[in-house]
Design a protein around this motif. Structure first.
Motif, PDB file in Angstrom:
ATOM      1  N   VAL A 123      -9.318  -3.300  -6.087  1.00  0.00           N
ATOM      2  CA  VAL A 123      -8.854  -4.678  -5.947  1.00  0.00           C
ATOM      3  C   VAL A 123      -7.832  -4.741  -4.818  1.00  0.00           C
ATOM      4  O   VAL A 123      -6.932  -3.903  -4.732  1.00  0.00           O
ATOM      5  CB  VAL A 123      -8.209  -5.170  -7.268  1.00  0.00           C
ATOM      6  N   GLY A 124      -7.981  -5.722  -3.936  1.00  0.00           N
ATOM      7  CA  GLY A 124      -7.006  -5.927  -2.871  1.00  0.00           C
ATOM      8  C   GLY A 124      -7.325  -5.213  -1.572  1.00  0.00           C
ATOM      9  O   GLY A 124      -6.563  -5.320  -0.611  1.00  0.00           O
ATOM     10  N   MET A 125      -8.425  -4.469  -1.512  1.00  0.00           N
ATOM     11  CA  MET A 125      -8.786  -3.843  -0.242  1.00  0.00           C
ATOM     12  C   MET A 125      -9.198  -4.928   0.746  1.00  0.00           C
ATOM     13  O   MET A 125      -9.514  -6.045   0.353  1.00  0.00           O
ATOM     14  CB  MET A 125      -9.908  -2.834  -0.433  1.00  0.00           C
ATOM     15  N   ARG A 126      -9.191  -4.574   2.028  1.00  0.00           N
ATOM     16  CA  ARG A 126      -9.506  -5.548   3.067  1.00  0.00           C
ATOM     17  C   ARG A 126     -10.553  -4.987   4.011  1.00  0.00           C
ATOM     18  O   ARG A 126     -10.713  -3.776   4.111  1.00  0.00           O
ATOM     19  CB  ARG A 126      -8.247  -5.853   3.873  1.00  0.00           C
ATOM     20  N   PRO A 127     -11.209  -5.852   4.766  1.00  0.00           N
ATOM     21  CA  PRO A 127     -12.139  -5.365   5.791  1.00  0.00           C
ATOM     22  C   PRO A 127     -11.398  -4.458   6.771  1.00  0.00           C
ATOM     23  O   PRO A 127     -10.271  -4.731   7.161  1.00  0.00           O
ATOM     24  CB  PRO A 127     -12.614  -6.643   6.484  1.00  0.00           C
ATOM     25  N   GLY A 128     -12.041  -3.368   7.144  1.00  0.00           N
ATOM     26  CA  GLY A 128     -11.426  -2.396   8.049  1.00  0.00           C
ATOM     27  C   GLY A 128     -10.784  -1.229   7.320  1.00  0.00           C
ATOM     28  O   GLY A 128     -10.494  -0.200   7.917  1.00  0.00           O
ATOM     29  N   ASP A 129     -10.544  -1.362   6.003  1.00  0.00           N
ATOM     30  CA  ASP A 129      -9.954  -0.266   5.231  1.00  0.00           C
ATOM     31  C   ASP A 129     -10.961   0.879   5.109  1.00  0.00           C
ATOM     32  O   ASP A 129     -12.161   0.658   4.972  1.00  0.00           O
ATOM     33  CB  ASP A 129      -9.576  -0.723   3.814  1.00  0.00           C
ATOM     34  N   ILE A 130     -10.427   2.102   5.146  1.00  0.00           N
ATOM     35  CA  ILE A 130     -11.260   3.270   4.902  1.00  0.00           C
ATOM     36  C   ILE A 130     -11.274   3.497   3.398  1.00  0.00           C
ATOM     37  O   ILE A 130     -10.236   3.681   2.778  1.00  0.00           O
ATOM     38  CB  ILE A 130     -10.715   4.506   5.644  1.00  0.00           C
ATOM     39  N   VAL A 131     -12.448   3.424   2.815  1.00  0.00           N
ATOM     40  CA  VAL A 131     -12.585   3.512   1.370  1.00  0.00           C
ATOM     41  C   VAL A 131     -12.695   4.944   0.898  1.00  0.00           C
ATOM     42  O   VAL A 131     -12.086   5.344  -0.075  1.00  0.00           O
ATOM     43  CB  VAL A 131     -13.842   2.732   0.909  1.00  0.00           C
ATOM     44  N   ASP A 132     -13.491   5.730   1.606  1.00  0.00           N
ATOM     45  CA  ASP A 132     -13.806   7.054   1.102  1.00  0.00           C
ATOM     46  C   ASP A 132     -14.060   7.990   2.269  1.00  0.00           C
ATOM     47  O   ASP A 132     -14.597   7.582   3.287  1.00  0.00           O
ATOM     48  CB  ASP A 132     -15.076   6.956   0.237  1.00  0.00           C
ATOM     49  N   ARG A 133     -13.638   9.241   2.121  1.00  0.00           N
ATOM     50  CA  ARG A 133     -13.959  10.299   3.084  1.00  0.00           C
ATOM     51  C   ARG A 133     -14.499  11.466   2.292  1.00  0.00           C
ATOM     52  O   ARG A 133     -13.844  11.954   1.395  1.00  0.00           O
ATOM     53  CB  ARG A 133     -12.718  10.741   3.840  1.00  0.00           C
ATOM     54  N   LYS A 134     -15.682  11.907   2.638  1.00  0.00           N
ATOM     55  CA  LYS A 134     -16.293  13.030   1.935  1.00  0.00           C
ATOM     56  C   LYS A 134     -16.867  13.986   2.960  1.00  0.00           C
ATOM     57  O   LYS A 134     -17.437  13.567   3.952  1.00  0.00           O
ATOM     58  CB  LYS A 134     -17.413  12.537   1.029  1.00  0.00           C
TER      59      LYS A 134
END
Length: 193
Positions: A123-134
């Motif tokens: 909740v509260g993330m925005r466009p351009g945020d990096i969500v996950d790195r694997k």
């Protein structure tokens, strides 16, 4: 150019030799090949061999030196891996996903294979945020949020919505549906065109 000689062969020991075995082999070879003990006509040959034995010992004298040598040796199973490549994967999400949170699947296509990577959107993330790195093999997957086109648009802290009004109407109040609920009534002075 010739590949550098194997330090273990130069010292006459196996790759599994202990620190003490390597040290003993080095001392024996150094005493045997020391240039001061060589006959005058073989002095240069002894000096070259002595330098090779000394260099070999420096490469494998202890566990840290052996690990470093293994990382730097081509074809070694302990060689450092090549630097990882980064693959940026866009994940298009709706404003509702950004406001409520959700789990969506990023579609990854690489080397002829396609697979789905589950990604949790907080909740509260925005466009351009990096969500996950694997890490996946020698590739680092970076999932970046992109906003789907729709009624709403996120711009920094603001949420925008376009609404069409007929030219001839003069609203005194406007009721807009917000994602997940309704805004309170907005007066005509609150609406910015």
């Amino acid at each position: 150019s010739r590949p550098p000689p194997c330090p273990y062969k130069e010292l006459g020991v196996t790759k599994t030799a202990s620190d003490d075995d390597i040290k003993r082999a080095y001392k024996a070879a150094a005493l045997k090949l020391h240039p001061d003990k060589a006959p005058p006509n073989k002095r240069q040959t002894y000096e070259a061999k002595f330098k090779r034995v000394n260099a070999a010992y420096q490469k494998v004298r202890d566990a840290d030196a052996r690990r470093k040598h293994a990382r730097e040796t081509p074809g070694s199973p302990f060689r450092a891996p090549p630097p990882a490549q980064e693959l940026r994967v866009p994940l298009r999400v709706s404003v509702e996903d950004l406001l409520r949170g959700a789990t969506r699947y990023a579609v990854i296509s690489s080397s002829g294979f396609t697979f789905l990577l589950p990604v949790k959107i907080e909740v509260g993330m925005r466009p351009g945020d990096i969500v996950d790195r694997k890490a996946h093999g020698d590739t680092i997957l970076t999932v970046v949020l992109e906003q789907k086109p729709g009624l709403y648009r996120v711009d920094g802290e603001d949420l925008h919505r376009s609404a069409w009004l007929q030219q001839w109407s003069k609203p005194t109040s406007l009721r807009l549906r917000a994602p997940g609920g309704r805004f309170p009534f907005l007066g005509k002075d609150d609406v910015v065109v």
